[in-house]
Motif scaffolding. Structure first.
Motif, PDB file in Angstrom:
ATOM      1  N   ASP A 226       0.834  -1.205   0.000  1.00  0.00           N
ATOM      2  CA  ASP A 226       0.000   0.000   0.000  1.00  0.00           C
ATOM      3  C   ASP A 226       0.871   1.258   0.000  1.00  0.00           C
ATOM      4  O   ASP A 226       0.583   2.223  -0.719  1.00  0.00           O
ATOM      5  N   TYR A 227       1.930   1.237   0.796  1.00  0.00           N
ATOM      6  CA  TYR A 227       2.799   2.420   0.832  1.00  0.00           C
ATOM      7  C   TYR A 227       3.598   2.542  -0.460  1.00  0.00           C
ATOM      8  O   TYR A 227       3.794   3.648  -0.979  1.00  0.00           O
ATOM      9  N   GLN A 228       4.065   1.441  -1.002  1.00  0.00           N
ATOM     10  CA  GLN A 228       4.811   1.496  -2.251  1.00  0.00           C
ATOM     11  C   GLN A 228       3.944   2.045  -3.385  1.00  0.00           C
ATOM     12  O   GLN A 228       4.413   2.835  -4.219  1.00  0.00           O
ATOM     13  N   ALA A 229       2.674   1.649  -3.410  1.00  0.00           N
ATOM     14  CA  ALA A 229       1.763   2.166  -4.430  1.00  0.00           C
ATOM     15  C   ALA A 229       1.525   3.657  -4.240  1.00  0.00           C
ATOM     16  O   ALA A 229       1.477   4.422  -5.212  1.00  0.00           O
ATOM     17  N   TYR A 230       1.389   4.071  -2.985  1.00  0.00           N
ATOM     18  CA  TYR A 230       1.209   5.502  -2.695  1.00  0.00           C
ATOM     19  C   TYR A 230       2.429   6.297  -3.138  1.00  0.00           C
ATOM     20  O   TYR A 230       2.307   7.330  -3.812  1.00  0.00           O
ATOM     21  N   ARG A 231       3.625   5.824  -2.795  1.00  0.00           N
ATOM     22  CA  ARG A 231       4.850   6.553  -3.140  1.00  0.00           C
ATOM     23  C   ARG A 231       5.050   6.643  -4.645  1.00  0.00           C
ATOM     24  O   ARG A 231       5.640   7.606  -5.150  1.00  0.00           O
ATOM     25  N   ALA A 232       4.569   5.646  -5.366  1.00  0.00           N
ATOM     26  CA  ALA A 232       4.731   5.665  -6.818  1.00  0.00           C
ATOM     27  C   ALA A 232       3.889   6.747  -7.475  1.00  0.00           C
ATOM     28  O   ALA A 232       4.169   7.158  -8.601  1.00  0.00           O
ATOM     29  N   GLY A 233       2.880   7.235  -6.756  1.00  0.00           N
ATOM     30  CA  GLY A 233       1.959   8.193  -7.349  1.00  0.00           C
ATOM     31  C   GLY A 233       2.116   9.620  -6.879  1.00  0.00           C
ATOM     32  O   GLY A 233       1.370  10.502  -7.341  1.00  0.00           O
ATOM     33  N   VAL A 234       3.058   9.885  -5.969  1.00  0.00           N
ATOM     34  CA  VAL A 234       3.239  11.247  -5.468  1.00  0.00           C
ATOM     35  C   VAL A 234       4.716  11.622  -5.524  1.00  0.00           C
ATOM     36  O   VAL A 234       5.583  10.765  -5.635  1.00  0.00           O
ATOM     37  N   GLY A 235       4.994  12.925  -5.457  1.00  0.00           N
ATOM     38  CA  GLY A 235       6.372  13.376  -5.402  1.00  0.00           C
ATOM     39  C   GLY A 235       6.971  13.135  -4.029  1.00  0.00           C
ATOM     40  O   GLY A 235       6.247  12.942  -3.048  1.00  0.00           O
ATOM     41  N   LYS A 236       8.301  13.164  -3.969  1.00  0.00           N
ATOM     42  CA  LYS A 236       8.967  12.976  -2.685  1.00  0.00           C
ATOM     43  C   LYS A 236       8.942  14.267  -1.872  1.00  0.00           C
ATOM     44  O   LYS A 236       8.449  14.305  -0.752  1.00  0.00           O
ATOM     45  N   LEU A 237       9.451  15.335  -2.448  1.00  0.00           N
ATOM     46  CA  LEU A 237       9.500  16.638  -1.790  1.00  0.00           C
ATOM     47  C   LEU A 237       8.791  17.717  -2.597  1.00  0.00           C
ATOM     48  O   LEU A 237       8.305  18.695  -2.039  1.00  0.00           O
ATOM     49  N   VAL A 238       8.751  17.529  -3.910  1.00  0.00           N
ATOM     50  CA  VAL A 238       8.074  18.473  -4.809  1.00  0.00           C
ATOM     51  C   VAL A 238       6.754  17.846  -5.235  1.00  0.00           C
ATOM     52  O   VAL A 238       6.725  16.686  -5.676  1.00  0.00           O
ATOM     53  N   PRO A 239       5.631  18.553  -5.106  1.00  0.00           N
ATOM     54  CA  PRO A 239       4.326  17.972  -5.434  1.00  0.00           C
ATOM     55  C   PRO A 239       4.247  17.454  -6.859  1.00  0.00           C
ATOM     56  O   PRO A 239       4.785  18.040  -7.789  1.00  0.00           O
ATOM     57  N   ARG A 240       3.550  16.340  -7.007  1.00  0.00           N
ATOM     58  CA  ARG A 240       3.242  15.785  -8.318  1.00  0.00           C
ATOM     59  C   ARG A 240       1.717  15.853  -8.458  1.00  0.00           C
ATOM     60  O   ARG A 240       0.983  15.172  -7.752  1.00  0.00           O
ATOM     61  N   PHE A 241       1.251  16.713  -9.362  1.00  0.00           N
ATOM     62  CA  PHE A 241      -0.174  17.024  -9.418  1.00  0.00           C
ATOM     63  C   PHE A 241      -0.952  16.186 -10.415  1.00  0.00           C
ATOM     64  O   PHE A 241      -2.166  16.293 -10.497  1.00  0.00           O
ATOM     65  N   ARG A 242      -0.279  15.326 -11.190  1.00  0.00           N
ATOM     66  CA  ARG A 242      -1.029  14.541 -12.149  1.00  0.00           C
ATOM     67  C   ARG A 242      -1.909  13.525 -11.422  1.00  0.00           C
ATOM     68  O   ARG A 242      -1.633  13.113 -10.303  1.00  0.00           O
ATOM     69  N   ARG A 243      -2.986  13.136 -12.078  1.00  0.00           N
ATOM     70  CA  ARG A 243      -3.930  12.197 -11.474  1.00  0.00           C
ATOM     71  C   ARG A 243      -3.251  10.858 -11.250  1.00  0.00           C
ATOM     72  O   ARG A 243      -2.505  10.377 -12.076  1.00  0.00           O
ATOM     73  N   ARG A 244      -3.515  10.261 -10.096  1.00  0.00           N
ATOM     74  CA  ARG A 244      -2.969   8.952  -9.804  1.00  0.00           C
ATOM     75  C   ARG A 244      -4.070   8.024  -9.331  1.00  0.00           C
ATOM     76  O   ARG A 244      -5.153   8.455  -8.928  1.00  0.00           O
TER      77      ARG A 244
END
Length: 246
Positions: A226-244
Motif C-alpha cells: 500500500d505504501y509502495q503504491a502511494y509513493r509511486a503516485g506522489v512526489g517525494k518533496l516536490v508535489p506531483r499534481f497529475r492524477r494517480r
C-alpha cells in the motif's frame, strides 16, 4: 510512572517543544527578537566554527534518526513506559536544538544579500510558508500523537488508540513528505545567506534526505505494498499534481 505523572510529563515536554520550535524560526530567520541566531553569536576562528557547527548538526541528526527507528523504540520502551516514549523523544529533540542554539558559532561572511530588492519579499513569504507547511502538515497527520500528547491522554483516560492507517490528507495527496518540504523552504528561502547559514542549511538538508530514506523503509515495512503504491503516485518533496490511482 503513574498515569497522572505521564500526562504532566507529556504536557511539559510539549510546552518545551513548542517554545523551541518558535525559537527555531527566529534562529533560522535571524530575527531581531532572538538574542542568539544563526548569524548572531560569539566570534571565533572560522575553522573552529565549522567543526563545532557540524558536530551540533550531527548531534541533532543522530538523536532525531536513531530514536525514531522501530528497533530502538522496541528496546527503549523496556526502560521508558510506552505512553511516555514519544514525549521523551520530543524532549530529547528539543534539548538537542537548545544545545545547537546555545553553542552555534556564526560565520558571518555573506554569500548573497538581496535585502531591499524586489526578491526580498517573495523570499520572506516562502520562508513563512515553509514553517506554515511544517505546522499544518503535523495536524494533517495527527499533531497530538506526533508530539506525544495523545499517547499520554489515552493512557490517562484508559482509551486505546486505533491502529494507524495510511491516509493522504491535503498536501499528502501530492507529496509524500510535506513536513520536510516545508523545512527545505524554511532553511533555504532567506534574503541574506551567510556561510554560517549555508552550513546549517546544507547540514540539515543532508540529514533530511538521509532521514527520508529511513522513514520510507520503515513505512514500507509497516504498510507494505500500500505504501509502495502511494509513493509511486506522489512526489517525494516536490508535489506531483497529475492524477494517480487511489
Amino acid at each position: 510512572m503513574s498515569r497522572t505523572a505521564t500526562l504532566i510529563f507529556a504536557l511539559v515536554a510539549y510546552a518545551i517543544f513548542f517554545a523551541t520550535f518558535l525559537y527555531l524560526i527566529c534562529f533560522v530567520g535571524d530575527l531581531a527578537i532572538a538574542k542568539r541566531t544563526v548569524d548572531r553569536g560569539p566570534d571565533g576562528p572560522v575553522a573552529v566554527a565549522v567543526i563545532v557547527n557540524l558536530a551540533l548538526i550531527a548531534l541533532f541528526g543522530l538523536q532525531h534518526s536513531v530514536m525514531a527507528r522501530p528497533a530502538f523504540k522496541a528496546r527503549w520502551t523496556k526502560i521508558v513506559p510506552p505512553p511516555a516514549e514519544r514525549s521523551v523523544y520530543v524532549l530529547a529533540a528539543s534539548l538537542a536544538l537548545i544545545v545547537l542554539f546555545t553553542l552555534w558559532r556564526p560565520i558571518p561572511q555573506t554569500l548573497w544579500d538581496v535585502s531591499g530588492t524586489l526578491l526580498a519579499l517573495p523570499l520572506w513569504l516562502a520562508f513563512a510558508a515553509g514553517w506554515g507547511i511544517v505546522l499544518v502538515s503535523t495536524f494533517l497527520l495527527n499533531h497530538f500523537e506526533l508530539f506525544g500528547l495523545q499517547q499520554a491522554w489515552f493512557n490517562f483516560s484508559g482509551r486505546t488508540a486505533d491502529k494507524p492507517q495510511l491516509r493522504q490528507p491535503l498536501f499528502y495527496k501530492w507529496v509524500a513528505h510535506p513536513i520536510y518540504s516545508g523545512f527545505f523552504l524554511a532553511f533555504w528561502a532567506i534574503p541574506q545567506m551567510t556561510i554560517g547559514h549555508l552550513l546549517l542549511a546544507v547540514g540539515m538538508s543532508a540529514y533530511m534526505l538521509i532521514g527520508i530514506r529511513h522513514e520510507e523503509r520503515d513505512l514500507t515495512n509497516y504498510y507494505g505494498d500500500d505504501y509502495q503504491a502511494y509513493r509511486a503516485g506522489v512526489g517525494k518533496l516536490v508535489p506531483r499534481f497529475r492524477r494517480r490511482a487511489s
